[in-house]
Enzyme design. Structure first.
Site, PDB file in Angstrom:
ATOM      1  N   ARG A  28       0.830  -1.215   0.000  1.00  0.00           N
ATOM      2  CA  ARG A  28       0.000   0.000   0.000  1.00  0.00           C
ATOM      3  C   ARG A  28       0.864   1.263   0.000  1.00  0.00           C
ATOM      4  NH1 ARG A  28      -2.636  -4.354   1.618  1.00  0.00           N
ATOM      5  NH2 ARG A  28      -4.907  -4.385   1.842  1.00  0.00           N
ATOM      6  N   ARG A 124      -6.239 -18.219  -9.445  1.00  0.00           N
ATOM      7  CA  ARG A 124      -7.037 -17.692  -8.320  1.00  0.00           C
ATOM      8  C   ARG A 124      -8.204 -16.827  -8.818  1.00  0.00           C
ATOM      9  NH1 ARG A 124      -2.870 -15.461  -3.955  1.00  0.00           N
ATOM     10  NH2 ARG A 124      -4.808 -15.159  -2.813  1.00  0.00           N
ATOM     11  N   ASP A 314      -4.412 -15.278   7.138  1.00  0.00           N
ATOM     12  CA  ASP A 314      -3.160 -15.839   6.608  1.00  0.00           C
ATOM     13  C   ASP A 314      -2.454 -16.756   7.601  1.00  0.00           C
ATOM     14  OD1 ASP A 314      -3.492 -14.551   4.214  1.00  0.00           O
ATOM     15  OD2 ASP A 314      -2.325 -12.792   4.801  1.00  0.00           O
ATOM     16  N   LYS A 341      -6.440 -19.254  -1.571  1.00  0.00           N
ATOM     17  CA  LYS A 341      -5.149 -18.593  -1.328  1.00  0.00           C
ATOM     18  C   LYS A 341      -4.124 -19.136  -2.334  1.00  0.00           C
ATOM     19  CE  LYS A 341      -6.776 -15.991   1.772  1.00  0.00           C
ATOM     20  NZ  LYS A 341      -6.922 -14.571   1.455  1.00  0.00           N
ATOM     21  N   ARG A 386       3.392 -19.820   3.030  1.00  0.00           N
ATOM     22  CA  ARG A 386       2.988 -19.955   4.441  1.00  0.00           C
ATOM     23  C   ARG A 386       2.878 -21.425   4.850  1.00  0.00           C
ATOM     24  NH1 ARG A 386       2.559 -14.663   5.611  1.00  0.00           N
ATOM     25  NH2 ARG A 386       1.448 -13.346   4.135  1.00  0.00           N
TER      26      ARG A 386
HETATM   27  C1  S3P Z   1      -4.312  -9.092   1.951  1.00  0.00           C
HETATM   28  C2  S3P Z   1      -5.583  -9.531   2.207  1.00  0.00           C
HETATM   29  C3  S3P Z   1      -5.931 -10.944   2.412  1.00  0.00           C
HETATM   30  C4  S3P Z   1      -4.689 -11.760   2.739  1.00  0.00           C
HETATM   31  C5  S3P Z   1      -3.549 -11.455   1.813  1.00  0.00           C
HETATM   32  C6  S3P Z   1      -3.150 -10.001   1.920  1.00  0.00           C
HETATM   33  C7  S3P Z   1      -4.079  -7.653   1.716  1.00  0.00           C
HETATM   34  O1  S3P Z   1      -6.499 -11.459   1.225  1.00  0.00           O
HETATM   35  O2  S3P Z   1      -5.003 -13.121   2.688  1.00  0.00           O
HETATM   36  O3  S3P Z   1      -2.426 -12.254   2.121  1.00  0.00           O
HETATM   37  O4  S3P Z   1      -2.920  -7.215   1.720  1.00  0.00           O
HETATM   38  O5  S3P Z   1      -5.072  -6.930   1.536  1.00  0.00           O
HETATM   39  P1  S3P Z   1      -8.079 -11.398   0.902  1.00  0.00           P
HETATM   40  O6  S3P Z   1      -8.430  -9.997   0.620  1.00  0.00           O
HETATM   41  O7  S3P Z   1      -8.236 -12.283  -0.306  1.00  0.00           O
HETATM   42  O8  S3P Z   1      -8.748 -11.967   2.118  1.00  0.00           O
END
Ligand code: S3P
Length: 435
Positions: A28, A124, A314, A341, A386
């Site tokens: 971000r 995915r 996660d 995932k 992971r």
């Molecule tokens: C993340 C959100 C999660 C997480 C991923 C990182 C993020 O995914 O599992 O490792 O940085 O916004 P989802 O939005 O698919 O739940």
């Protein structure tokens, strides 16, 4: 040749420790720093391949990113309307966060673009982000990656009630909402990590949050700023569980992000009987940070309610290892999202646990693990970072050596995992293996 981990029974871990920067926050900070006015400095950046994918994508759109040290970077923001068309399709590698967040940003640009990933990412689901972006007018063809984004569209704000809890989808819509006409309103079914909301505020971009409803409008700009990124609780998780499981351990992990949307692991482990204390609570900008003290303590199985899933999304691979070592059974319900995932984490974890002598089964989207003694054996992480690290921890408390195949992707989130584990005298090696 692919990498494998050889993890062996290990003795108590002691001392102080730090983990690399938070992956979600690193992505971000790159994205908002790129479209900000002025420069942004970032300390504690995670130099992993997932974050590198986002950085390279932004560089291909004209953003200059300087690296002073691995974890210290300076972004020369090009402003909200300053990105230029990338010459080539954007490679997101293994990174769902790069692909989904950039889809939101790119939908609002005047140029066309396309995003692709590796074998795992190309399988995915992407409709979860494409559908709402199309409701805003993005015009993306539905389906999995590669994603082609036509660009040149005037997006319109929508009110979107998210059918699934996903911080990536929420963030994509917030990024497109920075450009859309009118208000973009997102309603979450359950709270998910709120790093994008906090980071928008850090970049002086106003958003409104009332309960599950988040509203963003387009008439503002991100302003460059200085950011310090906390250690990633999702990386600390492996050592939190290792210290909880190895008798005699006492570990202090410093500077860990403890944003309440991310601390599900701590709550679950505490309920299982773990001894974890949260010390020296403070803030890095708007993100809460603490030093976590973990002491060995015998664990008991528990029923993990579905509502707790997003806050530990996660961490389930390593929670399943804790459950495998706990007394009694652990039941998790409503865990369907784990199937989407980097791998189907329910299926891959159950297969691995069974190979190590633990009884585990799934029924639709629920999972049951009966605690026992982890035996030695060989498991396959199927290139899921992971899962590789979770089974590495299993090896530390197993009766015999655990060999984990296909561990190359560990660098997507924790580039120095093996060195970090060795610094605590954990018994682990990585070697290359035949396919
Ligand atoms: C993340 C959100 C999660 C997480 C991923 C990182 C993020 O995914 O599992 O490792 O940085 O916004 P989802 O939005 O698919 O739940």
């Amino acid at each position: 040749m692919p990498l494998q981990f050889i993890s062996k029974p290990s003795s108590a871990i002691q001392g102080d420790f730090i983990v690399p920067g938070d992956k979600s926050i690193s992505h971000r900070s790159l994205i908002l720093g790129s479209i900000a006015q002025g420069t942004t400095t970032i300390r504690g950046f995670l130099p992993s391949s997932d974050c590198q994918a986002t950085a390279t994508a932004l560089e291909s759109m004209g953003v200059r990113i300087e690296r002073f040290q691995e974890d210290q970077i300076l972004i020369h923001g090009v402003g909200k309307y300053g990105l230029i068309a990338p010459k080539n399709p954007i490679n997101c590698g293994n990174s769902g966060t790069s692909m989904r967040l950039l889809s939101g940003l790119l939908s609002a640009q005047p140029f066309s673009s396309s995003l692709y990933g590796d074998n795992s990412l190309n399988k995915r689901p992407m409709d979860r982000v494409i559908n709402p972006l199309n409701l805003m007018g993005a015009g993306i063809i539905e389906g999995k990656a590669p994603i082609f984004i036509p660009g040149g569209k005037t997006l319109k704000g929508i009110e979107y009630k998210m059918p699934i809890a996903s911080a990536q989808v929420k963030s994509a819509l917030l990024l497109s909402g920075i450009y859309a006409q009118g208000s973009t309103v997102i309603i979450e079914p359950e709270p998910t990590r709120d790093h994008t909301e906090k980071m928008l505020e850090t970049f002086s971009y106003p958003i409104k949050k009332i309960g599950p409803k988040i509203t963003i409008q387009s008439h503002s700009n991100c302003l460059g700023c200085d950011i310090a990124i906390p250690g990633d609780i999702s990386s600390a998780a492996f050592f939190i569980v290792a210290a909880s499981l190895i008798p005699g351990s006492k570990l202090l992990i410093k500077n860990v992000g403890v944003n309440p949307t991310r601390t599900g692991l701590i709550e679950i482990l505490k309920q299982m009987g773990a001894k974890i204390s949260i010390n020296n609570l403070r803030n890095y900008g708007l993100e809460p940070v603490a030093d976590l003290q973990i002491e060995y303590s015998p664990l008991k199985g528990m029923v993990i309610p579905a509502a707790w899933v997003p806050n530990a999304i996660d961490e389930f691979p390593i929670i399943f290892i804790a459950a495998a070592c706990a007394e009694g059974e652990t039941i998790l319900s409503g865990a369907a999202e784990l199937r989407y995932k980097e791998t189907d984490r329910l299926a891959v974890m159950i297969a691995g646990l069974k190979r190590l002598g633990i009884q585990a089964q799934d029924y639709q989207d629920d999972l049951r693990i009966i605690g026992g003694a982890i035996q030695g054996g060989e498991v396959d992480s199927h290139q899921d970072h992971r899962i590789a690290m979770a089974f590495a921890v299993a090896g530390f408390i197993a009766k015999e050596t655990v060999i984990i195949k296909n561990c190359d992707q560990v660098a997507t989130s924790f580039p120095n995992f093996i060195q970090s584990a060795k610094s605590l005298k954990l018994n682990i090696e990585e070697i290359e293996h035949e396919i």
